[in-house]
Design a protein around this motif. Sequence first.
Motif, PDB file in Angstrom:
ATOM      1  N   LEU A 162     -80.838  -3.940  79.384  1.00  0.00           N
ATOM      2  CA  LEU A 162     -79.459  -4.370  79.447  1.00  0.00           C
ATOM      3  C   LEU A 162     -79.121  -4.773  80.882  1.00  0.00           C
ATOM      4  N   HIS A 163     -78.448  -5.881  81.050  1.00  0.00           N
ATOM      5  CA  HIS A 163     -77.988  -6.430  82.335  1.00  0.00           C
ATOM      6  C   HIS A 163     -79.096  -7.106  83.140  1.00  0.00           C
TER       7      HIS A 163
ATOM      8  N   THR B 290     -76.856  -9.000  77.507  1.00  0.00           N
ATOM      9  CA  THR B 290     -75.622  -8.236  77.287  1.00  0.00           C
ATOM     10  C   THR B 290     -75.753  -7.185  76.192  1.00  0.00           C
ATOM     11  N   TYR B 291     -76.800  -7.255  75.377  1.00  0.00           N
ATOM     12  CA  TYR B 291     -76.990  -6.279  74.305  1.00  0.00           C
ATOM     13  C   TYR B 291     -78.450  -6.304  73.872  1.00  0.00           C
TER      14      TYR B 291
ATOM     15  N   SER C 139     -66.181 -12.376  82.589  1.00  0.00           N
ATOM     16  CA  SER C 139     -67.245 -11.560  82.006  1.00  0.00           C
ATOM     17  C   SER C 139     -66.781 -10.121  81.830  1.00  0.00           C
ATOM     18  N   PRO C 140     -66.835  -9.590  80.593  1.00  0.00           N
ATOM     19  CA  PRO C 140     -66.443  -8.191  80.406  1.00  0.00           C
ATOM     20  C   PRO C 140     -67.369  -7.217  81.122  1.00  0.00           C
ATOM     21  N   GLN C 141     -68.602  -7.650  81.407  1.00  0.00           N
ATOM     22  CA  GLN C 141     -69.562  -6.789  82.105  1.00  0.00           C
ATOM     23  C   GLN C 141     -69.419  -6.878  83.620  1.00  0.00           C
TER      24      GLN C 141
ATOM     25  N   TYR D 246     -70.325  -9.491  85.676  1.00  0.00           N
ATOM     26  CA  TYR D 246     -71.447 -10.138  86.359  1.00  0.00           C
ATOM     27  C   TYR D 246     -70.923 -10.985  87.516  1.00  0.00           C
TER      28      TYR D 246
ATOM     29  N   TYR E 182     -77.380 -13.423  81.556  1.00  0.00           N
ATOM     30  CA  TYR E 182     -77.647 -11.989  81.559  1.00  0.00           C
ATOM     31  C   TYR E 182     -77.847 -11.464  80.139  1.00  0.00           C
TER      32      TYR E 182
END
Length: 164
Positions: free
Chosen positions: A85-86, A70-71, A58-60, A62, A68
Amino acid sequence: MAGHTAGEPLECYSIPIVLEKEQDIDQQGNPIRDPDGKPRYRCGFRIGGGIDQDPSQSPQGYPDKGVYVTYIHDNSPASRCGLQLHDKILQVNGKDFTLVTHKQAVESIRKKPVLRMLVYRKGVPPLQKQGNPMVGHTQFQAYPHHAPSQQHYAPQHHQYQPQY
C-alpha cells in the motif's frame, strides 16, 4: 522523497516487483472472458493519481501527481508478489509511469498478464551519495523471468530519468 515534478529526474531507491496476474473467475469457478473472447486477468490492487489528477484532492495525501497503490486485496497476486500500500509506481513493463494520466496507467496495467514494475517505497533509507558509483547513472537491473511468490526484493539505487 518529497513531491516530485513529472518529467524531472528522480533519484531514489527503486524496488523491482514482478506480478503474475491470475485468471478472473465467477462465483461458479468459471473463467471470465472479455467481450472479445480473451480471458480476463486480475492483479488485486487499485491505483490513484496520474498527471491529470490534483494531488491536493488525494484522500491519502500523496505529495505529487505520481501513480500510487491505494488498495491491495487480500490473497491476491499483488499481495503475494510484495507490492505494498502507498508504493509509488515508477515503471510498468518498460513504460514510464511518472508521465502518465490515470487512464493511461490503468490501460497499461490491464494490458499484459505479467507486470514488471519498479516502485518507490516510502521509508526506504535515504541515498548515501559519497563513494557510491551509481550516483549520476541510469541503470536498471534486468528483471528475472519468474519471481517466486512471497519473494521480497532489496531496494536498488537508481537515478530514474523519465522516458519521453
